[in-house]
Design a protein around this motif. Structure first.
Motif, PDB file in Angstrom:
ATOM      1  N   GLY A   1       0.788  -1.217   0.000  1.00  0.00           N
ATOM      2  CA  GLY A   1       0.000   0.000   0.000  1.00  0.00           C
ATOM      3  C   GLY A   1       0.824   1.272   0.000  1.00  0.00           C
ATOM      4  O   GLY A   1       0.272   2.368   0.048  1.00  0.00           O
ATOM      5  N   VAL A   2       2.142   1.126  -0.062  1.00  0.00           N
ATOM      6  CA  VAL A   2       3.050   2.277  -0.005  1.00  0.00           C
ATOM      7  C   VAL A   2       3.947   2.276  -1.230  1.00  0.00           C
ATOM      8  O   VAL A   2       4.541   1.251  -1.578  1.00  0.00           O
ATOM      9  N   GLY A   3       4.039   3.419  -1.883  1.00  0.00           N
ATOM     10  CA  GLY A   3       4.914   3.550  -3.041  1.00  0.00           C
ATOM     11  C   GLY A   3       6.249   4.182  -2.682  1.00  0.00           C
ATOM     12  O   GLY A   3       6.383   4.838  -1.644  1.00  0.00           O
ATOM     13  N   VAL A   4       7.212   3.991  -3.551  1.00  0.00           N
ATOM     14  CA  VAL A   4       8.539   4.576  -3.332  1.00  0.00           C
ATOM     15  C   VAL A   4       8.455   6.099  -3.252  1.00  0.00           C
ATOM     16  O   VAL A   4       9.139   6.731  -2.441  1.00  0.00           O
ATOM     17  N   ASP A   5       7.591   6.692  -4.086  1.00  0.00           N
ATOM     18  CA  ASP A   5       7.454   8.146  -4.068  1.00  0.00           C
ATOM     19  C   ASP A   5       6.981   8.652  -2.710  1.00  0.00           C
ATOM     20  O   ASP A   5       7.414   9.714  -2.244  1.00  0.00           O
ATOM     21  N   GLU A   6       6.098   7.899  -2.064  1.00  0.00           N
ATOM     22  CA  GLU A   6       5.582   8.317  -0.761  1.00  0.00           C
ATOM     23  C   GLU A   6       6.667   8.240   0.308  1.00  0.00           C
ATOM     24  O   GLU A   6       6.737   9.099   1.197  1.00  0.00           O
ATOM     25  N   ILE A   7       7.483   7.203   0.244  1.00  0.00           N
ATOM     26  CA  ILE A   7       8.589   7.106   1.206  1.00  0.00           C
ATOM     27  C   ILE A   7       9.554   8.257   0.992  1.00  0.00           C
ATOM     28  O   ILE A   7      10.024   8.888   1.946  1.00  0.00           O
ATOM     29  N   GLY A   8       9.843   8.557  -0.271  1.00  0.00           N
ATOM     30  CA  GLY A   8      10.729   9.677  -0.574  1.00  0.00           C
ATOM     31  C   GLY A   8      10.178  10.994  -0.060  1.00  0.00           C
ATOM     32  O   GLY A   8      10.902  11.795   0.531  1.00  0.00           O
ATOM     33  N   ALA A   9       8.868  11.208  -0.267  1.00  0.00           N
ATOM     34  CA  ALA A   9       8.251  12.456   0.183  1.00  0.00           C
ATOM     35  C   ALA A   9       8.345  12.596   1.698  1.00  0.00           C
ATOM     36  O   ALA A   9       8.496  13.702   2.224  1.00  0.00           O
ATOM     37  N   ALA A  10       8.263  11.477   2.404  1.00  0.00           N
ATOM     38  CA  ALA A  10       8.303  11.519   3.865  1.00  0.00           C
ATOM     39  C   ALA A  10       9.653  11.965   4.394  1.00  0.00           C
ATOM     40  O   ALA A  10       9.750  12.474   5.516  1.00  0.00           O
ATOM     41  N   VAL A  11      10.714  11.789   3.593  1.00  0.00           N
ATOM     42  CA  VAL A  11      12.054  12.203   4.024  1.00  0.00           C
ATOM     43  C   VAL A  11      12.582  13.372   3.202  1.00  0.00           C
ATOM     44  O   VAL A  11      13.740  13.755   3.333  1.00  0.00           O
ATOM     45  N   GLY A  12      11.725  13.901   2.327  1.00  0.00           N
ATOM     46  CA  GLY A  12      12.092  15.104   1.599  1.00  0.00           C
ATOM     47  C   GLY A  12      12.977  14.897   0.388  1.00  0.00           C
ATOM     48  O   GLY A  12      13.727  15.808   0.009  1.00  0.00           O
ATOM     49  N   ILE A  13      12.911  13.717  -0.236  1.00  0.00           N
ATOM     50  CA  ILE A  13      13.658  13.488  -1.469  1.00  0.00           C
ATOM     51  C   ILE A  13      12.728  12.847  -2.486  1.00  0.00           C
ATOM     52  O   ILE A  13      11.658  12.336  -2.138  1.00  0.00           O
TER      53      ILE A  13
END
Length: 203
Positions: A29-41
């Motif tokens: 349910g989680v995409g790579v883009d969302e993980i990146g957004a959470a850490v600001g990259i």
């Protein structure tokens, strides 16, 4: 030197946010883009640190299993005796159960998503961690059988690892109170071994 420390810090941030998101919404349910957004990259920027989500999940679950084992062995080695070692193990696992609740959820839900070699490694590290506890608990309760000791150890893990079901606000509202409650529950489960011999004789 500074760039290395910065890279390690960023990597840790990615893993922390990935663990949180995976635990909240599931691995798929989680995409790579969302993980990146959470850490600001950017999402693609994550690939400078990890090959993909599978690699993140593997590092999270293998990593925490290894850290628990290493810390457990260290606590036992530094303790003055079995009782002190047991208290140290309980305190250490409580800290893990409170501070790393997402990793407990990940283990319960997503372990089967690891490739076989990583899953076997997690299981191997966990078995070794259990043996650390079994050795110490057996020394504190020498009259208990090995089966009773193992049962008690797994009961303690079940109690301490229940923190994800308590809700983050309940745990964080009084960390000290929650820590003390978990400690009492663990000692209560292990205290049952004191009467194990009488139970075997009576019944």
């Amino acid at each position: 030197m500074n760039s290395t420390n910065s890279a390690l810090s960023r990597r840790d941030q990615i893993l922390r946010e990935a663990a949180r998101l995976f635990a909240e919404r599931g691995f798929h349910g989680v995409g790579v883009d969302e993980i990146g957004a959470a850490v600001g990259i950017s999402g693609p920027g994550l690939y400078r640190h990890f090959a993909g989500k599978d690699a993140m999940l593997a590092e999270l679950l293998v990593g925490i299993s290894g850290r628990l084992l290493t810390a457990g062995r260290r606590r036992v080695a530094e303790a003055a005796g079995p009782e002190q070692a047991l208290n140290a193990l309980i305190r250490g696992h409580i800290d893990f159960a409170i501070d790393d609740r997402p990793l407990i959820t990940l283990h319960d839900r997503e372990l089967d998503r690891l490739r076989e070699s990583d899953r076997k490694l997690v299981r191997q590290l966990q078995r070794q961690y259990v043996e650390v506890w079994v050795g110490v608990v057996g020394a504190v309760h020498p009259d208990a059988t090995e089966r009773e000791v193992r049962t008690a150890v797994h009961a303690v893990f079940g109690l301490l690892n229940s923190t994800p079901h308590l809700g983050a606000q309940a745990v964080l509202a009084s960390r000290a109170g929650m820590s003390e409650l978990l400690r009492k529950l663990a000692l209560g489960a292990l205290g049952a071994l004191d009467s194990a011999q009488d139970w075997r004789v009576t019944y």
